[in-house]
Design an enzyme around this catalytic site. Structure first.
Site, PDB file in Angstrom:
ATOM      1  N   HIS A  30      42.534  81.953  58.837  1.00  0.00           N
ATOM      2  CA  HIS A  30      42.584  80.796  60.155  1.00  0.00           C
ATOM      3  C   HIS A  30      42.845  82.527  61.512  1.00  0.00           C
ATOM      4  CE1 HIS A  30      46.683  79.920  59.910  1.00  0.00           C
ATOM      5  NE2 HIS A  30      45.864  79.175  58.828  1.00  0.00           N
ATOM      6  N   GLY A  32      45.996  82.504  62.287  1.00  0.00           N
ATOM      7  CA  GLY A  32      47.385  82.720  62.124  1.00  0.00           C
ATOM      8  C   GLY A  32      47.711  83.136  60.942  1.00  0.00           C
ATOM      9  N   HIS A  33      47.323  83.596  60.612  1.00  0.00           N
ATOM     10  CA  HIS A  33      46.606  84.669  59.421  1.00  0.00           C
ATOM     11  C   HIS A  33      46.168  86.217  59.614  1.00  0.00           C
ATOM     12  CE1 HIS A  33      45.850  80.973  56.557  1.00  0.00           C
ATOM     13  NE2 HIS A  33      46.187  81.588  55.760  1.00  0.00           N
ATOM     14  N   GLN A 144      55.737  81.441  60.080  1.00  0.00           N
ATOM     15  CA  GLN A 144      56.970  81.421  61.134  1.00  0.00           C
ATOM     16  C   GLN A 144      57.063  79.398  60.255  1.00  0.00           C
ATOM     17  OE1 GLN A 144      60.188  81.224  61.902  1.00  0.00           O
ATOM     18  NE2 GLN A 144      60.666  78.593  62.109  1.00  0.00           N
ATOM     19  N   GLN A 149      59.652  77.973  53.859  1.00  0.00           N
ATOM     20  CA  GLN A 149      59.347  79.093  52.543  1.00  0.00           C
ATOM     21  C   GLN A 149      59.284  80.674  52.704  1.00  0.00           C
ATOM     22  OE1 GLN A 149      55.499  79.279  51.007  1.00  0.00           O
ATOM     23  NE2 GLN A 149      54.406  80.933  52.742  1.00  0.00           N
ATOM     24  N   SER A 181      46.465  75.537  60.308  1.00  0.00           N
ATOM     25  CA  SER A 181      46.376  75.557  58.966  1.00  0.00           C
ATOM     26  C   SER A 181      45.201  75.502  58.549  1.00  0.00           C
ATOM     27  CB  SER A 181      47.397  74.042  59.125  1.00  0.00           C
ATOM     28  OG  SER A 181      47.027  73.613  57.434  1.00  0.00           O
TER      29      SER A 181
HETATM   30  O1  PAF Z   1      52.137  80.496  52.237  1.00  0.00           O
HETATM   31  C1  PAF Z   1      51.315  80.776  51.789  1.00  0.00           C
HETATM   32  O2  PAF Z   1      49.589  81.136  51.643  1.00  0.00           O
HETATM   33  C2  PAF Z   1      51.240  80.947  50.412  1.00  0.00           C
HETATM   34  O3  PAF Z   1      52.318  79.857  49.913  1.00  0.00           O
HETATM   35  C3  PAF Z   1      51.966  81.913  49.715  1.00  0.00           C
HETATM   36  C4  PAF Z   1      52.998  82.721  50.249  1.00  0.00           C
HETATM   37  C5  PAF Z   1      50.441  83.079  49.641  1.00  0.00           C
HETATM   38  C6  PAF Z   1      52.037  81.797  48.302  1.00  0.00           C
HETATM   39  O4  PAF Z   1      51.107  81.290  47.413  1.00  0.00           O
END
Ligand code: PAF
Length: 282
Positions: A30, A32-33, A144, A149, A181
């Site tokens: 999406h 965000g990515h 963020q 994570q 998300s």
């Molecule tokens: O944030 C994510 O999409 C996952 O936790 C990641 C960092 C790719 C690890 O599988």
């Protein structure tokens, strides 16, 4: 754009010289990515994106089997975004028979998501360490939105002396505040209409803090009250914590991370806002 499925292919394709940015993802991309990809493109000579729904970070009864997947769509988006390399392995490539190693980051994984999802961050830390070894990025980009994570990955990198710079970029939101998300695709129209209450709750926390409230429990209470007005939402946790140690605060006398996890039916959503101070971008 090269699409690589095996570790050997990925290693052979890595540009020998120059800096490489890695955006690790679980796919179903999406905006965000794509904002992470844009940032990586601006800062690195070449950009790799990994697409891997990592089974070890899902607990029993979680959404591994129904996690949304659409590789052709993802590849189209990444090609259009000008990505150089996509690493999209099968689970057996990452976890061959006999695989028996796990990385457990201590302390910061005991609380919040780590407390509700035992084993989740060991799965994340293990796969991220593997991705760093396979892709060997100069920089790696995370959102963020998954604040804990990012804290865990920074600790992993520091403790294991991994030669990669971690960049954490701001959360991208819908117009009504809902954080983007892949899991938003699970929401029914009614749940989608209710979901912006999460951002409203976090905004209520920020407004209280900016108005001078320093009692962390009063801030948490304001978040809970906003969610309580939504009949179909259940709170997993509401937190006002130190952004680095993730320990709950009693007094918000420094920058703090307001965060929460809620359930809307079978869907679990997380989000956060920083109170005071800037997001730790690097
Ligand atoms: O944030 C994510 O999409 C996952 O936790 C990641 C960092 C790719 C690890 O599988």
């Amino acid at each position: 754009m090269q699409v690589l499925q095996t570790i050997a292919q990925m290693r052979a394709a890595r540009p020998g010289a120059g800096d490489l940015g890695l955006v690790p993802t679980m796919g179903y991309l999406h905006a965000g990515h794509l904002s992470l990809v844009e940032r990586a493109k601006a800062e690195c000579g070449a950009v790799a994106v990994s697409i891997f729904v990592n089974p070890t970070q899902f607990g029993p009864g979680e959404d591994l089997s129904r996690y949304p997947r659409d590789l052709p769509r993802d590849l189209g988006m990444l090609e259009a975004a000008g990505v150089d390399l996509v690493f999209a392995p099968e689970p057996s490539e990452i976890y061959p028979p006999g695989f028996a190693t796990e990385i457990r980051v201590g302390g910061v994984t005991d609380v919040l998501e780590g407390a509700v999802r035992p084993g989740h961050f060991a799965g994340v830390a293990t796969v991220v360490a593997k991705l760093f070894n396979i892709v060997q990025p100069t920089r790696a980009y995370f959102g963020q939105k998954d604040a804990q994570q990012s804290v865990v990955i920074r600790k992993l990198v520091a403790d294991l002396d991994l030669p990669v710079e971690i960049v954490v970029a701001p959360t991208v939101r819908e117009a009504d505040g809902l954080a983007l998300s892949s899991r938003n695709s699970y929401l029914t129209p009614e749940q989608r209409a209710a979901a912006p209450a999460i951002f409203r709750a976090l905004t209520a926390a920020r407004v209280l803090f900016e108005g001078g409230e320093r009692d962390a429990e009063a801030v948490r209470q304001a978040m809970r009250a906003t969610i309580a007005a939504e009949p179909d939402m259940r709170i997993d946790y509401v937190s006002v914590a130190d952004p680095e140690t993730l320990r709950e605060l009693s007094t918000v006398d420094r920058a703090a991370l307001a965060s929460m996890a809620v359930r809307l039916g079978a869907t679990r959503l997380i989000d956060n806002l920083l109170l005071g101070g800037e997001a730790a971008g690097r």
